[in-house]
Design a protein around this motif. Structure first.
Motif, PDB file in Angstrom:
ATOM      1  N   ALA A 132       0.833  -1.208   0.000  1.00 51.42           N
ATOM      2  CA  ALA A 132       0.000   0.000   0.000  1.00 51.42           C
ATOM      3  C   ALA A 132       0.866   1.256   0.000  1.00 51.42           C
ATOM      4  CB  ALA A 132      -0.925   0.003   1.209  1.00 51.42           C
ATOM      5  N   GLN A 135       1.393   2.931  -3.450  1.00 52.39           N
ATOM      6  CA  GLN A 135       0.316   3.703  -4.062  1.00 52.39           C
ATOM      7  C   GLN A 135      -0.042   4.963  -3.289  1.00 52.39           C
ATOM      8  OE1 GLN A 135      -0.514   3.244  -6.994  1.00 52.39           O
ATOM      9  NE2 GLN A 135       0.628   1.324  -7.143  1.00 52.39           N
ATOM     10  N   ASN A 136      -0.213   4.819  -1.974  1.00 55.77           N
ATOM     11  CA  ASN A 136      -0.623   6.020  -1.238  1.00 55.77           C
ATOM     12  C   ASN A 136       0.428   6.449  -0.224  1.00 55.77           C
ATOM     13  OD1 ASN A 136      -1.395   5.180   1.589  1.00 55.77           O
ATOM     14  ND2 ASN A 136      -2.679   3.767   0.435  1.00 55.77           N
ATOM     15  N   THR A 137       0.310   7.690   0.205  1.00 57.40           N
ATOM     16  CA  THR A 137       1.365   8.272   1.034  1.00 57.40           C
ATOM     17  C   THR A 137       1.238   7.912   2.512  1.00 57.40           C
ATOM     18  OG1 THR A 137       0.071  10.236   0.683  1.00 57.40           O
ATOM     19  CG2 THR A 137       2.212  10.183  -0.360  1.00 57.40           C
ATOM     20  N   MET A 138       0.044   7.679   3.005  1.00 54.06           N
ATOM     21  CA  MET A 138      -0.223   7.218   4.369  1.00 54.06           C
ATOM     22  C   MET A 138       0.152   8.212   5.477  1.00 54.06           C
ATOM     23  SD  MET A 138       0.767   3.156   4.040  1.00 54.06           S
ATOM     24  CE  MET A 138       0.462   2.637   5.720  1.00 54.06           C
ATOM     25  N   THR A 149       7.526   6.106   2.585  1.00 56.09           N
ATOM     26  CA  THR A 149       6.323   5.572   3.236  1.00 56.09           C
ATOM     27  C   THR A 149       6.568   4.157   3.758  1.00 56.09           C
ATOM     28  OG1 THR A 149       4.950   6.883   1.758  1.00 56.09           O
ATOM     29  CG2 THR A 149       3.868   5.060   2.869  1.00 56.09           C
ATOM     30  N   LYS A 283       7.979   9.465  -6.830  1.00 57.66           N
ATOM     31  CA  LYS A 283       6.797  10.224  -6.433  1.00 57.66           C
ATOM     32  C   LYS A 283       7.137  11.627  -5.950  1.00 57.66           C
ATOM     33  CE  LYS A 283       3.510   7.805  -4.515  1.00 57.66           C
ATOM     34  NZ  LYS A 283       2.933   6.977  -3.437  1.00 57.66           N
TER      35      LYS A 283
END
Ligand SMILES: [Zn+2]
Length: 331
Positions: A132, A135-138, A149, A283
């Motif tokens: 995960a 894909q996302n920064t969290m 991340t 990113k």
């Protein structure tokens, strides 16, 4: 890409500005090596006073989060041989510790005569969390200036696994092998404030809870544990001790430590690191280690050439990246 003429921070780093000489605002704010030397002395004495207070009161004086990398290995040497503490090392096995790092952990612990334990977390759960992270920064943008991340998730689990063990065993010190660029000297000796740490816990626990649900809770403290009166001190000895990479490697090689092969230049133990770095660079357009390395260059513990080589030298191993992708099921 433009980089600071004094440290190694690039123009893509959040909040950076340069003066006419190309020196960044972080360097202009730096108080200088002399002031740092004085602070180091002050914290060295502070640590010795703290040791006098806590030594011998429990089965162990200190835990050490032990990855098998060079900085944590050298920290273990300092704790045991220089400060004469009884140490329990805790290795968080995230599924990506190299075989050589494990050999190093065993050999060094045997040679230094310290107790050691390995905590291997459920890999299916870690796989979801690490994947995960691509894909996302969290986490907050501020956290991502210091680490990727994927690393931040892992560090969160390491921090709270260590704290749980320290609380259970009533160990007064939790030691960390943060390099001088990772741990600011002013936070290198700090008693954990439970209320503050509870909110810190949430910054890690919440995003991971969103991914895997209640299964994540066992890696963190319960409300009951936050009521404990025995919260330990966090200590990062490398922030106030002399730090010279070549001397450190020479010292730990005497203890039987070998440099693991097939890794990038910023991690000597984790096979996930190169991949995590690459994802971050794509990113955010800056290297997740650049703040740390810039701090070491600025404070004179690393030459600028070495810093440039570490961050922009592109010595990354495709072998390590492929292995990481495969193990995370991304291929
Ligand atoms: Zn700079």
């Amino acid at each position: 890409m433009k980089i600071c003429s004094r440290c190694v921070l690039p123009e893509t780093f959040p909040g950076i500005r340069f003066n006419e000489e190309g020196v960044c605002n972080f360097c202009l704010d730096f108080k200088g090596e002399e002031a740092l030397k004085e602070e180091k002395q002050e914290y060295y004495h502070k640590f010795q006073d703290l040791i006098k207070q806590v030594k011998g009161k429990s089965d162990y004086d200190a835990t050490l989060a032990y990855s098998g990398g060079k900085d944590s290995t050298y920290t273990l040497y300092l704790l045991k041989s220089v400060f004469k503490l009884r140490v329990l090392t805790i290795t968080f096995d995230n599924g990506f510790i190299s075989e050589q790092a494990f050999k190093n952990i065993r050999t060094v612990c045997e040679n230094l005569a310290v107790d050691s334990m390995v905590f291997k977390a459920d890999f299916h759960l870690l796989k979801k969390i690490f994947s995960a992270g691509i894909q996302n920064t969290m986490y907050s943008p501020k956290a991502l200036e210091r680490a990727s991340t994927i690393c931040t998730s892992c560090i969160g689990l390491v921090k709270f696994t260590n704290l749980k063990i320290a609380l259970e065993k009533k160990i007064p010190l939790m030691a960390w092998g943060w390099s001088p660029g990772q741990a600011p000297i002013r936070s290198s000796i700090m008693r954990i404030n439970p209320a503050l740490f509870k909110s810190t816990q949430e910054t890690y626990r919440k995003p991971m809870h969103g991914l895997v649900g209640d299964d994540i809770n066992r890696y963190f403290l319960s409300d009951e544990q936050f009521k404990s009166y025995d919260f330990p001190y966090n200590v990062s000895p490398l922030a106030f001790m002399d730090y010279d990479e070549q001397k450190i490697i020479k010292k730990i090689e005497e203890l039987g430590w070998f440099l693991p092969k097939g890794l990038d230049s910023n991690s000597t133990n984790c096979l996930l690191n190169t991949f995590a770095n690459n994802v971050h660079i794509e990113k955010h357009k800056f290297h997740p280690y650049v703040f740390e390395i810039a701090g070491m260059v600025r404070s004179g513990v690393m030459s600028r050439d070495d810093g440039v080589e570490k961050i922009y030298g592109n010595k990354e191993s495709t072998e390590a990246i492929n292995l990481a992708k495969e193990k995370l099921g991304l291929k």
